[in-house]
Write a protein that holds these residues in place. Structure first.
Motif, PDB file in Angstrom:
ATOM      1  N   ARG A 119      28.104  20.236   4.073  1.00 57.34           N
ATOM      2  CA  ARG A 119      29.158  20.419   3.066  1.00 57.34           C
ATOM      3  C   ARG A 119      29.847  21.738   3.372  1.00 57.34           C
ATOM      4  O   ARG A 119      29.172  22.755   3.558  1.00 57.34           O
ATOM      5  N   GLU A 144      30.914  24.265   1.907  1.00 57.62           N
ATOM      6  CA  GLU A 144      30.856  24.970   0.631  1.00 57.62           C
ATOM      7  C   GLU A 144      31.875  26.103   0.592  1.00 57.62           C
ATOM      8  O   GLU A 144      32.043  26.829   1.578  1.00 57.62           O
ATOM      9  N   LEU A 198      19.783  29.204   0.776  1.00 54.27           N
ATOM     10  CA  LEU A 198      19.868  28.761  -0.621  1.00 54.27           C
ATOM     11  C   LEU A 198      21.101  27.876  -0.836  1.00 54.27           C
ATOM     12  O   LEU A 198      21.030  26.836  -1.472  1.00 54.27           O
ATOM     13  N   ARG A 199      22.214  28.304  -0.342  1.00 53.20           N
ATOM     14  CA  ARG A 199      23.411  27.461  -0.354  1.00 53.20           C
ATOM     15  C   ARG A 199      24.011  27.471   1.036  1.00 53.20           C
ATOM     16  O   ARG A 199      24.756  28.370   1.403  1.00 53.20           O
ATOM     17  N   GLY A 200      23.634  26.488   1.824  1.00 52.21           N
ATOM     18  CA  GLY A 200      24.094  26.427   3.203  1.00 52.21           C
ATOM     19  C   GLY A 200      25.260  25.469   3.345  1.00 52.21           C
ATOM     20  O   GLY A 200      25.588  24.727   2.422  1.00 52.21           O
ATOM     21  N   PHE A 233      22.320  21.867   5.594  1.00 48.97           N
ATOM     22  CA  PHE A 233      21.047  22.034   4.878  1.00 48.97           C
ATOM     23  C   PHE A 233      20.262  20.739   4.909  1.00 48.97           C
ATOM     24  O   PHE A 233      20.793  19.677   5.232  1.00 48.97           O
ATOM     25  N   GLU A 266      19.445  25.023  -8.853  1.00 50.46           N
ATOM     26  CA  GLU A 266      19.235  23.575  -8.844  1.00 50.46           C
ATOM     27  C   GLU A 266      18.400  23.165  -7.637  1.00 50.46           C
ATOM     28  O   GLU A 266      18.805  23.332  -6.496  1.00 50.46           O
ATOM     29  N   MET A 267      17.223  22.619  -7.922  1.00 54.26           N
ATOM     30  CA  MET A 267      16.302  22.222  -6.850  1.00 54.26           C
ATOM     31  C   MET A 267      16.301  20.730  -6.635  1.00 54.26           C
ATOM     32  O   MET A 267      16.019  20.237  -5.558  1.00 54.26           O
ATOM     33  N   HIS A 309      17.865  16.740  -8.368  1.00 54.35           N
ATOM     34  CA  HIS A 309      18.805  16.087  -9.273  1.00 54.35           C
ATOM     35  C   HIS A 309      18.476  14.600  -9.275  1.00 54.35           C
ATOM     36  O   HIS A 309      18.402  13.997  -8.210  1.00 54.35           O
ATOM     37  N   GLY A 321      16.559  19.528  -2.706  1.00 54.06           N
ATOM     38  CA  GLY A 321      17.002  20.485  -1.703  1.00 54.06           C
ATOM     39  C   GLY A 321      15.798  21.008  -0.937  1.00 54.06           C
ATOM     40  O   GLY A 321      15.124  21.924  -1.396  1.00 54.06           O
ATOM     41  N   ARG A 369      16.637  24.399   0.692  1.00 60.10           N
ATOM     42  CA  ARG A 369      16.819  25.316  -0.439  1.00 60.10           C
ATOM     43  C   ARG A 369      15.470  25.678  -1.064  1.00 60.10           C
ATOM     44  O   ARG A 369      15.276  26.804  -1.527  1.00 60.10           O
TER      45      ARG A 369
END
Ligand code: ATP
Ligand code: MG
Length: 594
Positions: free
Chosen positions: A142, A144, A152-154, A157, A427-428, A430, A464, A467
């Motif tokens: 993504r 991002e 953590l926010r790649g 990922f 957020e781990m 969903h 994640g 993550r």
């Protein structure tokens, strides 16, 4: 095979990387777990890869346990399926698109609902084939807007994504519950504190949705929790209770008044109290109606102004607004926008100039608190003037309501009315009841008991994985370094030989070597610091930084038949007879492993 520090592809760093804002990022880089290649794109070094693999193992075991079957889709995907569901466009700038040599469009998969739906359509045709749950552990892409905090926010990922397929809603409920239970086991085993919160079901026709948030002060998600009834929700998903309609029989007719020099809500409120005192109590910011205009940029590039009316004591929450207008993106409404729309008087915009039917034609949505019968002070659509006693429902209406105002600690719980508490998390995972939207878009139908075609109902569930590595590190460290929970530590035990070298301290190295071998023979994974001519101080620092839960130090006291066992988490050290050390370590490793 033991990992030997003398040859391990590892260089620990004494300095923090310049771009690291959070402890997990700082420590994972310094301890030699990950290395940055480009923003949001990281290499997993040997130690990091071992942790990542251990997280994968936990996730895989728990997915297998609920009967989900693992498969693996490519990351490089053709455009057509994503075109069919509208996501090729809806993702906007958030996906990586590319072309092959013939000029055909491809994307790097951000999530795989389309591919799973088509695969089931390809192979299955009857209700007898269902229920079905499939999953993969795969690299996602993504683009991002703000890659952050290392892995953590790649932008690249690792995610576990699974999908359930059922013939009816009851089946979907069962699949959802199975995943929910599996996620509880996964996150318990990973060893961090988390909360399960209600989440946005999304504009995509889904219904039930929950997120697993790791509690973390520097998390990007804000959630609220009711200490009274246990309600918990991501702020994006909080629904403001709509007040009962109030009577406005006694409210005088609306009247516009001059309010010079009142550029802010505070100055306006002060002016009202000085010149137009209220009969029952002083005016407050919450009596004013603030109309904010933003620009929505739709996936096809069209731009649309949107006006939002909120009580003057509230701000627009960017994330809540973003979640409501998805897949559109929100941009500021600028001077050019005002210049192009004469009906909008900047600073004095009132409901009279707003709404699809109004002179401005700007769509107008209200906070649910601006309900039937409520009384407001707001812009009079003339410079320097506000209108007082404007009653919702009597004097103005809007095109609808929107949940975009900020949610605050103390706000009423939508469930029981008590004051909410607010906290932050990461957020781990969903879990999401998609319903039939993907199956419909891609034509996934099966024959039911009566031989009739039925659209399959689906759920989608993500964890994640990469993550999680950062998240566990975020929740398990101290000022010295990482402190891995046993289940995902890169090794079970860190054996440190503190002698000078094999010529000067042959016994120390020989004993450490022997202990390492015996531990390994018992199935214990060892990181062995066998480096020569490296000072004990450096070795201790590295062992603390790397963070393996049990550290065995073999050094000077070996002369007296003693070695030391350190617990990285508690800092506790104890001396044990060298002949007992293997048994002690095995007990420790096995004892707390579940
Ligand atoms: P976020 O709100 O954090 O951007 P998301 O809601 O877009 O996440 P989902 O599409 O629900 O993410 O993906 C499932 C899981 O994948 C998330 O719960 C999260 O743990 C993980 N994840 C999502 N985006 C990233 C990313 N950029 N880097 C690492 N993990 C991610
Ligand atoms: Mg999500």
């Amino acid at each position: 095979m033991a990992l030997r520090m003398s040859t391990l592809f590892l260089r620990t760093l004494r300095e923090d990387p310049a771009d690291a804002e959070v402890p997990s990022h700082r420590l994972l880089v310094r301890a030699g777990y990950i290395r940055r290649v480009s923003p949001g794109i990281y290499t997993w070094l040997p130690l990091g890869l071992r942790v990542l693999r251990r997280v994968e193992t936990i996730v895989r075991q728990e997915m297998d346990e609920i009967g989900a079957q693992e498969l693996l889709f490519p990351a490089l995907l053709p455009r057509e399926p994503y075109e069919a569901t509208g996501r090729w466009n809806e993702y906007g700038p958030n996906i990586f698109r590319l072309q092959d040599r013939k000029g055909d469009d491809y994307l790097l998969g951000p999530t795989h609902e389309e591919m799973f739906t088509l695969a089931v359509k390809d192979l299955y045709s009857s209700y007898k084939d269902l229920p079905l749950a499939l999953y993969q552990i795969q690299t996602k892409y993504r683009d991002e807007a703000r890659p952050r905090a290392g892995v953590l926010r790649g932008r690249e990922f690792v995610m576990k994504d699974s999908y359930s397929f059922d013939i009816d809603a009851a089946g979907l409920d069962r699949a959802y519950q199975l995943h929910r239970d599996a996620y509880i086991r996964i996150f318990d085993r990973l060893g961090f504190d988390y909360v399960i919160v209600q989440a946005m079901a999304g504009a995509m026709g889904g219904s039930k949705s929950e997120e697993f948030l790791a509690t973390a002060e520097n998390g990007e998600d804000t959630y609220v929790r009711c200490p009274h009834c246990g309600y918990a929700a991501n702020v994006e998903a909080v629904r403001v209770p709509v007040p009962d309609a109030v009577s406005y029989a006694d409210v005088p007719a609306a009247h516009a008044e001059a309010t010079p020099d009142t550029p802010t809500i505070e100055t306006l409120v002060a002016h009202l109290n000085a010149h137009f005192p209220r009969e029952d109590r002083p005016w407050a910011a919450g009596d004013t109606l603030k109309n904010v205009i933003v620009t929505l940029v739709h996936p096809d590039g069209t731009r649309e102004p949107l006006a939002i009316g909120v009580p003057g004591d509230r701000e627009i929450d960017e994330k809540r607004l973003g979640a409501q207008v998805e897949p559109a993106e929100v941009e500021a409404f600028d001077e050019k926008g005002f210049a192009a729309n004469a009906a909008l008087v900047k600073g004095y915009i009132g409901p009279g100039a707003l709404g699809s039917e109004s002179a401005s034609k700007v769509r107008y949505l209200l906070d649910p608190r601006v309900s039937e019968g409520t009384r407001w002070v707001t812009g009079a659509n003339e410079p320097g003037k506000h209108v007082i006693d404007l009653v919702a429902g009597r004097d103005f209406t809007a095109d609808g309501t929107i949940e975009a105002a900020d949610v605050r600690p103390g706000d009423a719980c939508p469930n029981c009315g008590h004051g909410l508490e607010s906290a932050r998390g990461i957020e781990m995972g969903h879990i999401f009841q998609l319903g039939t939207m993907y199956a419909e878009a891609l034509g996934l139908k099966v024959l039911d008991q009566n031989g009739k075609l039925q659209t399959v109902t689906m759920g989608s569930y993500g964890v994640g994985v990469s993550r999680a590595v950062a998240c566990v590190a975020e929740g398990n460290h101290d000022e010295l370094g990482l402190r891995w929970p046993r289940e995902i530590s890169p090794a079970d035990v860190h054996v440190v030989a503190t002698g000078k070298d094999t010529t000067r301290d042959p016994e120390v190295f020989a004993k450490a070597e022997e202990i390492t071998r015996v531990l390994e023979a018992q199935g214990i994974e060892v990181l062995y610091d066998d480096r020569q001519k490296v000072s004990p101080g450096v070795k201790f620092k590295d062992s603390e930084l790397i963070g393996i839960p049990t550290i065995v130090v073999i050094g000077k006291s070996l002369e007296n038949g003693i070695v030391e066992i350190k617990d990285r988490a508690t800092g506790e050290r104890r001396e044990v007879p060298v002949d007992d050390v293997v048994a002690e370590v095995v007990r420790e490793v096995r004892g707390s492993a579940s």
